[in-house]
Write an enzyme that holds these catalytic residues in place. Structure first.
Site, PDB file in Angstrom:
ATOM      1  N   GLU A 183      28.097  44.772  34.357  1.00 49.27           N
ATOM      2  CA  GLU A 183      29.217  46.275  33.848  1.00 49.27           C
ATOM      3  C   GLU A 183      29.904  46.107  32.836  1.00 49.27           C
ATOM      4  O   GLU A 183      30.364  44.925  32.699  1.00 49.27           O
ATOM      5  CB  GLU A 183      29.962  46.465  35.136  1.00 49.27           C
ATOM      6  CG  GLU A 183      31.594  46.956  35.162  1.00 49.27           C
ATOM      7  CD  GLU A 183      32.660  46.477  36.310  1.00 49.27           C
ATOM      8  OE1 GLU A 183      33.489  47.090  36.239  1.00 49.27           O
ATOM      9  OE2 GLU A 183      31.663  46.067  37.730  1.00 49.27           O
ATOM     10  N   ARG A 184      31.139  46.700  31.883  1.00 46.94           N
ATOM     11  CA  ARG A 184      31.271  46.475  30.650  1.00 46.94           C
ATOM     12  C   ARG A 184      30.059  45.854  30.022  1.00 46.94           C
ATOM     13  O   ARG A 184      31.006  45.207  29.075  1.00 46.94           O
ATOM     14  CB  ARG A 184      31.934  45.982  30.867  1.00 46.94           C
ATOM     15  CG  ARG A 184      33.028  46.709  31.568  1.00 46.94           C
ATOM     16  CD  ARG A 184      33.542  47.966  31.793  1.00 46.94           C
ATOM     17  NE  ARG A 184      34.194  48.948  33.026  1.00 46.94           N
ATOM     18  CZ  ARG A 184      34.675  49.979  33.073  1.00 46.94           C
ATOM     19  NH1 ARG A 184      33.581  50.745  32.004  1.00 46.94           N
ATOM     20  NH2 ARG A 184      35.480  50.645  34.139  1.00 46.94           N
ATOM     21  N   LYS A 303      37.250  38.095  43.227  1.00 42.47           N
ATOM     22  CA  LYS A 303      37.765  38.593  42.981  1.00 42.47           C
ATOM     23  C   LYS A 303      38.595  39.103  44.367  1.00 42.47           C
ATOM     24  O   LYS A 303      37.357  39.274  45.189  1.00 42.47           O
ATOM     25  CB  LYS A 303      37.065  39.829  41.756  1.00 42.47           C
ATOM     26  CG  LYS A 303      37.979  41.598  41.742  1.00 42.47           C
ATOM     27  CD  LYS A 303      37.192  42.316  40.852  1.00 42.47           C
ATOM     28  CE  LYS A 303      38.290  44.105  40.654  1.00 42.47           C
ATOM     29  NZ  LYS A 303      37.644  44.237  40.000  1.00 42.47           N
ATOM     30  N   GLU A 307      41.103  46.323  43.257  1.00 37.80           N
ATOM     31  CA  GLU A 307      40.206  47.140  42.937  1.00 37.80           C
ATOM     32  C   GLU A 307      39.343  48.161  43.574  1.00 37.80           C
ATOM     33  O   GLU A 307      38.119  48.005  43.757  1.00 37.80           O
ATOM     34  CB  GLU A 307      39.252  47.557  41.365  1.00 37.80           C
ATOM     35  CG  GLU A 307      39.979  47.790  40.033  1.00 37.80           C
ATOM     36  CD  GLU A 307      39.813  47.338  38.961  1.00 37.80           C
ATOM     37  OE1 GLU A 307      40.274  48.094  38.566  1.00 37.80           O
ATOM     38  OE2 GLU A 307      38.859  46.240  39.100  1.00 37.80           O
ATOM     39  N   ARG A 352      52.096  49.006  37.413  1.00 35.05           N
ATOM     40  CA  ARG A 352      51.278  48.263  37.722  1.00 35.05           C
ATOM     41  C   ARG A 352      51.409  46.656  36.480  1.00 35.05           C
ATOM     42  O   ARG A 352      50.866  46.011  37.252  1.00 35.05           O
ATOM     43  CB  ARG A 352      49.875  48.845  36.979  1.00 35.05           C
ATOM     44  CG  ARG A 352      48.674  47.897  37.527  1.00 35.05           C
ATOM     45  CD  ARG A 352      47.936  48.993  37.582  1.00 35.05           C
ATOM     46  NE  ARG A 352      46.462  48.659  36.287  1.00 35.05           N
ATOM     47  CZ  ARG A 352      45.004  48.260  35.684  1.00 35.05           C
ATOM     48  NH1 ARG A 352      44.971  49.855  36.467  1.00 35.05           N
ATOM     49  NH2 ARG A 352      45.223  47.976  35.019  1.00 35.05           N
ATOM     50  N   ASP A 381      45.110  44.917  31.009  1.00 34.25           N
ATOM     51  CA  ASP A 381      43.349  45.604  31.116  1.00 34.25           C
ATOM     52  C   ASP A 381      42.818  45.443  30.004  1.00 34.25           C
ATOM     53  O   ASP A 381      42.154  45.889  29.630  1.00 34.25           O
ATOM     54  CB  ASP A 381      42.805  46.025  32.657  1.00 34.25           C
ATOM     55  CG  ASP A 381      41.464  46.488  32.601  1.00 34.25           C
ATOM     56  OD1 ASP A 381      40.855  45.164  32.123  1.00 34.25           O
ATOM     57  OD2 ASP A 381      41.175  47.473  32.625  1.00 34.25           O
ATOM     58  N   GLU A 409      34.977  45.842  25.952  1.00 38.61           N
ATOM     59  CA  GLU A 409      35.501  47.213  26.659  1.00 38.61           C
ATOM     60  C   GLU A 409      36.325  48.443  26.002  1.00 38.61           C
ATOM     61  O   GLU A 409      36.291  49.435  25.860  1.00 38.61           O
ATOM     62  CB  GLU A 409      36.014  46.950  27.951  1.00 38.61           C
ATOM     63  CG  GLU A 409      35.918  47.913  29.236  1.00 38.61           C
ATOM     64  CD  GLU A 409      36.541  47.631  30.556  1.00 38.61           C
ATOM     65  OE1 GLU A 409      37.026  48.210  31.471  1.00 38.61           O
ATOM     66  OE2 GLU A 409      36.406  46.113  30.610  1.00 38.61           O
TER      67      GLU A 409
END
Length: 718
Positions: A183-184, A303, A307, A352, A381, A409
């Site tokens: 991922e990324r 985590k 999300e 956020r 982020d 990313e």
């Protein structure tokens, strides 16, 4: 049993001590060990004519092998091994393992287990160089430092260097999934071949550990923070143990991302409530099992409640409840919990950027001693530029661990040359004012501001199965810079770049200066052509590839671009002052006053904190709209200049690497132009203003840019 151990040590040494490969494909990273220049080689040979280095332990064997490998490459022949002092000998080890070092009575008490000293000395009338440490791992770090001196053309006469890491846990976070997808990640598939482990231990794993040890990285989280509970099953623990065996001689400990709902998914329980006695027992038993398999296991990265990931809030519990449950299970074994603060509410927030502060500050002081709260450098982020996260300095009774992203990313993936050292340095040097002026983020992270006993820094790895490790040659510099700054957050990103260029490409001063200058401006250029003046989160949805300032709709407003730029016919920017979301109040008063006032806010963060009209007069004297157009264009111009500069260096380095970098810079120029044109087309449609004189209009319509789709962009989340 003793014979088996010696055989293992001998095998390790023979595996490590191999002549350097001739192909310049980037595999060797900054450990190329090419011949030293004529101006240095004779002096180096005089002072590195012998090597006195034990090989009684795997780490000692790794140290000796690295010095033999490095000195052979740099000086043309491996130095003879010796057990006695001789003129020009390099003596490496610890007082307990080396009688020669013990005779010197060196002061090493303040070096800890990982520190070292490098000193010119005289033993039995012979001039020698001593690399001494309290433990084997410190001697290995010292050996890499000594080789770095030679690689970068520095004098090794009259040496008197003392080094110890300022941060205790210096960790890579791999966002690698068990199916091989990263991922990324923009450097191919995962380097962990889970299917062939534990039986096949790819030699690449050893080179990975060598590279990390050379820059002081001492931990690696093997799997994605969006964790699969299967990684905690016996099958995968055995595979992780095989990697730990490879990494151990190099001081790299293995960590795993733990899925909070694992007691349900692989444990057969009906709940993962952290206050449930059965759940707590399950985690204690699991920790015991892990340490039986991996005795030096580092701990868990988690985590949770972010999300869609499960977490303690699913049961009405706090982050501290969840982290402390895991910490309790790990504590008897010396393990650490790294609990991520990247959280935001399931409900749409007013901003956020405020969420992590709101959730974690009330918990300050409630976490167990072996918990680190891992905080991203900024509150959104990993954007091209963010102000430092307001949590830094706001939790004096809780160790905060910096989380940087090495993989790019939001910064053009592997094909854009963006050196992240200046970004890291900018954040670490930012003043939180938590305990008055000079309370930098670096002092929070290294523990000197609040007296943290455990400190840490994490970097989201950009490593993959590509031959050059990181997808592009210049992205290796970001891995390197992260490691050097994790060791010492006070270092200069320019000096780090100079080291890296000399070791990776060539040592000619003019070449180095040219390439370093190019690197040092590259991040600012990316900010210009992507998110100038404090704009943020304007990338394409999900894959984050290319411009998408028009992105709106979907399940959450805060997953859209329009939520962040808030552009209207009247103006643009996110009002985070007292008249808006008041996120600025999360900073210490001096910082809040600076950011909250249009007269004092750094222009780099203007639209991060303020919604201003299009005709707002910027520091250049240009109206905001014209300044945006200017900066978008300036970013493209810088990339064009990098292309010209690099093309002019053809012949100064090997053709293979020069050609790939040249091709990637061409991609970057094309995509920077795309960013510039699409962004101007969109914001012009909102502002209704004409382009300033002298600036070319976008060659395509806004509808064209909006129509582009990239369903298979690499590294997307899933």
């Amino acid at each position: 049993m003793l014979g088996v151990m010696w055989l293992a040590i001998a095998c390790l040494a023979s595996t490590l001590y191999m002549p350097a490969a001739s192909a310049e494909d980037g595999y060797e990273l900054w450990l190329r060990y090419r011949p030293a220049g004529d101006a240095h080689v004779d002096a180096y040979r005089m002072r590195a004519s012998r090597l006195v280095a034990a090989a009684a332990t795997p780490t000692q064997a790794a140290t000796r092998a690295e010095l033999l490998r490095g000195l052979e490459g740099l000086l043309g022949a491996p130095p003879p091994l010796s057990e006695a002092a001789a003129e020009g000998a390099v003596i490496v080890g610890t007082p307990s393992a080396s009688p020669l070092i013990a005779r010197l009575g060196l002061e090493t008490g303040d070096l800890g287990r990982e520190g070292y000293l490098i000193r010119s000395a005289v033993i039995d009338g012979h001039a020698v160089t001593v690399i001494a440490a309290n433990e084997d791992i410190g001697a290995l770090y010292g050996a890499f430092h000594f080789l770095r001196l030679l690689q970068t053309g520095q004098s090794i006469e009259r040496l008197d260097l003392r080094e110890a890491p300022r941060v205790k846990l210096r960790v890579l976070n791999h966002w690698d999934n068990l199916d091989g997808h990263v991922e990324r990640g923009y450097a191919g598939a995962s380097i962990w071949d889970w299917h062939k482990l534990p039986d096949w231990r790819d030699p690449r794993y050893t080179d990975y550990a060598r590279a990390n040890a050379s820059i002081g990285i001492n931990g690696t989280v093997l799997n994605n923070v969006n964790a699969d509970a299967l990684v905690l099953t016996p099958m995968y623990l055995e595979k992780a143990a095989a990697l730990a065996d490879v990494f151990r001689p190099f001081g790299v400990r293995v960590y795993l991302s733990a899925r909070f709902s694992a007691p349900i998914e692989i444990g057969g329980l009906e709940t993962a409530d952290p206050l449930d006695p059965q759940v707590r027992r399950w985690w204690r038993d699991k920790a015991d099992e892990i340490y039986r398999t991996i005795p030096d296991f580092g701990g868990f990265l988690v985590k949770a409640n972010s999300e869609g990931q499960p977490g303690p809030q699913d049961y009405g519990r706090s982050h501290a409840d969840g982290a402390n449950m895991l910490a309790e299970a790990l504590a008897p074994h010396g393990g650490t919990v790294m609990w991520r603060a990247f959280v935001y509410s399931d409900e749409e927030p007013d901003d956020r950027a405020k969420q992590a502060y709101n959730e974690f500050v009330p918990l300050d002081g409630e976490f167990r001693d072996n918990v680190l709260v891992q905080v991203k450098n900024g509150a959104i982020d990993f954007q091209p530029r963010e102000p430092f996260h307001p949590l830094f300095g706001a939790m004096p009774d809780t160790p905060l661990m910096m989380e940087f992203q090495i993989t790019k990313e939001y910064l053009g993936f592997a094909t854009h040359l963006v050196y992240l050292g200046p970004m890291y340095e900018e954040v670490l040097a930012a003043d939180t004012y938590a305990a008055g002026e000079g309370s930098t983020v670096a002092k929070v992270v290294d523990g000197s501001l609040h007296g943290y006993a455990v400190t840490g820094m994490a970097g989201v790895a950009n490593i993959g199965a590509d031959r050059n490790w990181s997808g592009s040659h210049f992205d290796q510099a970001n891995w390197y810079a992260y490691g050097r700054l994790a060791w010492d957050p006070r270092l200069s990103s320019r000096s780090i770049a100079e080291e890296w260029v000399r070791m990776t490409f060539a040592g000619d001063d003019a070449f180095v200066a040219t390439v370093v200058d190019m690197m040092m401006g590259s991040r600012e250029a990316a900010v210009d052509y992507m998110t100038p003046l404090g704009l943020h989160h304007l990338m394409g949805r999900d894959h984050h590839y290319g411009p998408g300032p028009w992105v709106e709709g979907g399940p959450r407003a805060d997953w859209t671009s329009v939520y962040y730029h808030r552009a209207t016919r009247a103006g643009i920017g996110f009002d985070r002052t007292a008249s808006g979301s008041n996120a600025v109040a999360q900073y210490a008063p001096p910082v809040a006053r600076e950011f909250g006032d249009l007269e004092t806010v750094p222009e780099a963060f203007l639209l991060w904190f303020h919604h201003v009209p299009w005709d707002y007069r910027t520091q250049s004297g240009r109206p905001l709209w014209e300044e945006l157009v200017h900066r978008y264009t300036r970013g493209v111009d810088y990339v064009r200049g990098m292309r010209e500069t690099w093309n002019g260096l053809e012949g100064d380095i090997d053709a293979e690497r020069h050609a790939q970098v040249a091709a990637f810079l061409a991609i970057q120029e094309k995509e920077a132009q795309w960013w510039r044109d699409a962004s101007i087309a969109y914001f012009q449609s909102i502002s209704g203003l004409p382009l300033p004189d002298g600036y070319a209009p976008p060659p395509r319509s806004l509808q064209y840019y909006q129509s582009l789709e990239f369903p298979h962009a690499p590294g997307s989340g899933r």
